[in-house]
Design a protein around this motif. Structure first.
Motif, short mmCIF file in Angstrom:
data_model
loop_
_atom_site.label_atom_id
_atom_site.label_comp_id
_atom_site.label_asym_id
_atom_site.label_seq_id
_atom_site.Cartn_x
_atom_site.Cartn_y
_atom_site.Cartn_z
N TRP A 35 -14.55 3.07 -4.98
CA TRP A 35 -14.25 4.56 -3.82
C TRP A 35 -14.38 5.89 -4.08
CZ3 TRP A 35 -10.05 0.80 -1.98
CH2 TRP A 35 -10.85 0.36 -0.92
N GLY A 36 -13.17 5.43 -5.81
CA GLY A 36 -13.42 6.86 -6.51
C GLY A 36 -12.05 7.62 -6.57
N VAL A 37 -11.19 8.16 -7.09
CA VAL A 37 -9.26 8.45 -6.83
C VAL A 37 -9.78 8.96 -5.93
CG1 VAL A 37 -8.33 10.04 -8.27
CG2 VAL A 37 -9.09 8.30 -9.41
N THR A 38 -9.85 10.44 -4.89
CA THR A 38 -9.71 10.83 -3.47
C THR A 38 -9.36 10.13 -2.37
OG1 THR A 38 -10.90 13.00 -4.73
CG2 THR A 38 -10.25 13.05 -2.67
N LYS A 39 -10.84 8.97 -2.23
CA LYS A 39 -9.80 8.56 -1.36
C LYS A 39 -9.02 7.22 -1.15
CE LYS A 39 -14.82 9.07 0.88
NZ LYS A 39 -16.18 8.99 0.76
N THR A 40 -8.64 6.85 -2.56
CA THR A 40 -7.43 5.72 -2.70
C THR A 40 -6.34 6.14 -2.28
OG1 THR A 40 -9.10 4.76 -4.50
CG2 THR A 40 -6.56 3.83 -4.26
N THR A 41 -6.41 5.02 -1.56
CA THR A 41 -4.51 5.23 -1.12
C THR A 41 -3.10 4.54 -1.72
OG1 THR A 41 -4.20 3.85 0.88
CG2 THR A 41 -5.11 6.31 1.15
N VAL A 42 -2.60 4.59 -1.65
CA VAL A 42 -1.39 3.54 -2.45
C VAL A 42 -1.65 2.47 -1.25
CG1 VAL A 42 1.08 3.12 -2.08
CG2 VAL A 42 0.56 5.56 -3.16
N SER A 43 -2.22 2.74 -0.38
CA SER A 43 -1.51 1.16 0.53
C SER A 43 -3.41 0.22 -0.61
CB SER A 43 -2.49 1.17 2.09
OG SER A 43 -0.95 2.21 2.57
N ASP A 44 -4.23 1.16 -0.12
CA ASP A 44 -5.24 0.55 -0.72
C ASP A 44 -4.88 -0.42 -2.52
OD1 ASP A 44 -6.94 0.99 0.80
OD2 ASP A 44 -7.63 3.56 -0.12
N LEU A 45 -3.71 0.76 -2.90
CA LEU A 45 -3.89 -0.27 -4.34
C LEU A 45 -2.46 -1.49 -3.97
CD1 LEU A 45 -2.89 3.94 -6.15
CD2 LEU A 45 -5.13 2.10 -6.08
N ALA A 46 -1.38 -1.01 -2.85
CA ALA A 46 -0.68 -2.40 -2.92
C ALA A 46 -1.92 -3.66 -2.35
CB ALA A 46 -0.10 -1.99 -1.63
N VAL A 47 -2.17 -3.43 -1.42
CA VAL A 47 -3.15 -4.92 -1.27
C VAL A 47 -4.02 -5.28 -2.29
CG1 VAL A 47 -5.22 -5.23 0.31
CG2 VAL A 47 -3.60 -3.50 0.93
N GLU A 48 -4.84 -4.36 -3.38
CA GLU A 48 -5.31 -4.63 -4.23
C GLU A 48 -4.60 -5.38 -5.09
OE1 GLU A 48 -9.03 -4.16 -3.85
OE2 GLU A 48 -8.81 -5.48 -6.22
N ALA A 49 -3.50 -4.82 -5.50
CA ALA A 49 -1.99 -5.61 -7.06
C ALA A 49 -1.52 -6.88 -5.48
CB ALA A 49 -1.63 -4.48 -6.77
N GLY A 50 -1.31 -7.08 -3.92
CA GLY A 50 -1.11 -8.13 -3.24
C GLY A 50 0.47 -7.65 -3.35
N CYS A 51 0.84 -6.57 -3.26
CA CYS A 51 2.34 -5.97 -3.13
C CYS A 51 2.20 -5.82 -1.76
CB CYS A 51 3.01 -6.07 -4.54
SG CYS A 51 2.10 -4.27 -4.53
N SER A 52 3.39 -4.74 -1.47
CA SER A 52 3.59 -4.33 -0.36
C SER A 52 3.91 -2.43 -0.99
CB SER A 52 5.21 -4.76 0.38
OG SER A 52 6.08 -4.03 -0.73
N ARG A 53 3.31 -2.07 0.01
CA ARG A 53 3.72 -0.28 -0.41
C ARG A 53 4.91 -0.32 -1.07
NH1 ARG A 53 1.43 4.11 2.20
NH2 ARG A 53 3.45 5.11 2.16
N ALA A 54 5.85 -0.26 -0.50
CA ALA A 54 7.42 -0.60 -0.88
C ALA A 54 7.51 -1.02 -2.48
CB ALA A 54 8.09 -0.86 -0.10
N THR A 55 6.93 -1.88 -2.70
CA THR A 55 7.38 -2.47 -3.88
C THR A 55 5.78 -1.68 -5.23
OG1 THR A 55 7.22 -5.04 -3.40
CG2 THR A 55 5.89 -4.31 -5.04
#
Lengths: 219, 204
Positions: A35-55
């Motif tokens: 999706w590129g940088v602009t559309k990526t959110t912390v939630s996307d990153l957390a889901v992809e990494a298999g962790c929570s937003r807090a983590t």
């Protein structure tokens, strides 16, 4: 929330990051390519990494901005480390230049995140690569590759690396119909013609130009 | 006679007023950036009325900006061509032209201001202009190369393309080289850029 399972043979193995941070950096690469940088959110990153937003925020308190910036920096370091290995294995300075330029051109052409940014978010790339910051990139390249090149030509390594960097960036950002830097034979011709002779020239000082000497202008 | 990069001169010059408005826009954008420049400010700076500005640029600010970029690029290379035209031979032209162009670009208020504050505004222009600029520079370099004594086996078109690319990178960033030092510029041009191209770069 515990850290995700450590990745097996992650490309971040030699970096100082813990398992969660590595997973988030991997996630940054995957999301950027998608999706590129602009559309990526912390939630996307957390889901992809298999962790929570807090983590994710515990791992990188600066959130998305810090994750993406770290990802970019680590990619650059890994890229230069790979380039340095290519140069270290070469037997001559010409071989080293061909190896490094080809590897760099292919690396950039095949980097899905970089290519996505180039195609869809060039505004994020330009400030770093286009103009004022370009000198910093030359310095980074020279620092990273100095060790591999100094054994051939100690006094001239930095300038040679910089020229190779300029060539790689120019042909990457503005592809040429005549020269494809992903093709080692074509890179070899370019290096033999334009770069290898700079070394012999550098070892013998260029005679000073005498401005009062009338210069022949061939008809 | 030096040929200015012809492809870049696509702007129809319709007299002094248009040029005055563009020059005024350059001043305003250099001062406050594009976002904070109004048509009124440009009109004031140019000493013309709003209606006059809109007569020349019916689409207003956006059109002025589009045209001023092209206008500035054309002016930049025209100035560069004039600056080097008395220099005999390719090596001297590069030695004089590269530092001059680098200095003009780094001191260019509009370019630096927009690059700093609104880089996305420059992008569409740069992505279309840079290939044109490289091409214009390549075309400019071909006859200069043909006039020199070349190293054996040199392909003039390939070398012109290589040189054009390298010259543009040095206009953008000087890297390891101090372009204010004539000795370093000479070493760059003769010892690096032309060393594989000319038969005898040191005496060219």
């Amino acid at each position: 929330m515990g850290a995700p399972e450590p990745h097996v043979a992650s490309r971040y193995d030699d970096t100082p990051f813990d398992a969660t941070q590595r997973a988030l950096l991997e996630a940054a690469g995957a999301c950027m390519a998608r999706w590129g940088v602009t559309k990526t959110t912390v939630s996307d990153l957390a889901v992809e990494a298999g962790c929570s937003r807090a983590t994710a925020y515990r791992a990188f308190p600066g959130g998305k901005k810090q994750i993406m910036a770290t990802y970019g920096l680590v990619e650059l370091q890994l890229f230069f480390a790979e380039a340095s290995r290519c140069a270290a294995d070469a037997d001559s300075v010409g071989d080293a230049l061909v190896e490094v330029i080809t590897m760099a051109a292919r690396g950039l052409a095949e980097h899905r995140g970089f290519q996505f940014m180039l195609a869809h978010e060039p505004g994020l790339v330009l400030p770093y690569l286009g103009f004022t910051n370009i000198d910093r990139l030359y310095l980074l390249a020279a620092d990273a590759l100095a060790g591999a090149f100094e054994r051939f030509d100690p006094g001239h390594a930095a300038k040679l690396i910089e020229l190779a960097t300029r060539i790689t960036l120019s042909y990457t950002f503005q592809p040429s119909a005549a020269v494809d830097l992903c093709d080692a034979d074509q890179v070899r011709r370019l290096v033999d013609r334009h770069l290898t002779p700079t070394i012999t020239a550098a070892t013998t000082p260029v005679p000073g130009m005498n401005p009062s000497t009338p210069l022949a202008v061939p008809a | 006679m030096v040929v200015a990069p012809g492809q870049l001169r696509s702007i129809a010059v319709t007299g002094d007023t248009r040029e005055r408005i563009l020059a005024a826009a350059v001043t305003c954008v250099g001062r406050t950036g594009f976002a904070h420049t109004s048509v009124d400010a440009i009109a004031d700076e140019a000493g013309v009325g709003r209606a006059t500005v809109y007569r020349h640029f019916p689409d207003g600010k956006e059109q002025i900006f589009d045209d001023l970029i092209e206008w500035e690029i054309a002016r930049f290379f025209a100035d560069l061509a004039v600056h080097v035209e008395r220099q005999p031979g390719l090596a001297r032209r590069l030695e004089v032209g590269i530092p001059f162009a680098h200095r003009v670009l780094s001191e260019h208020d509009v370019f630096q201001k927009v690059l700093e504050t609104e880089p996305e505004r420059l992008l569409p222009h740069l992505s279309t202009s840079i290939p044109l600029i490289t091409d214009a520079l390549r075309v400019y370099l071909v006859p200069l190369l043909r006039a020199e004594r070349l190293a054996p086996g040199v392909d003039v078109e390939e070398s012109a393309d290589y040189l054009a690319r390298m010259v543009l990178t040095f206009i953008q960033g000087s890297g390891e080289w101090d372009l204010d030092d004539p000795a370093q510029v000479e070493a760059l041009v003769r010892g690096h850029l032309l060393v594989g191209i000319l038969a005898d770069p040191s005496s060219a």
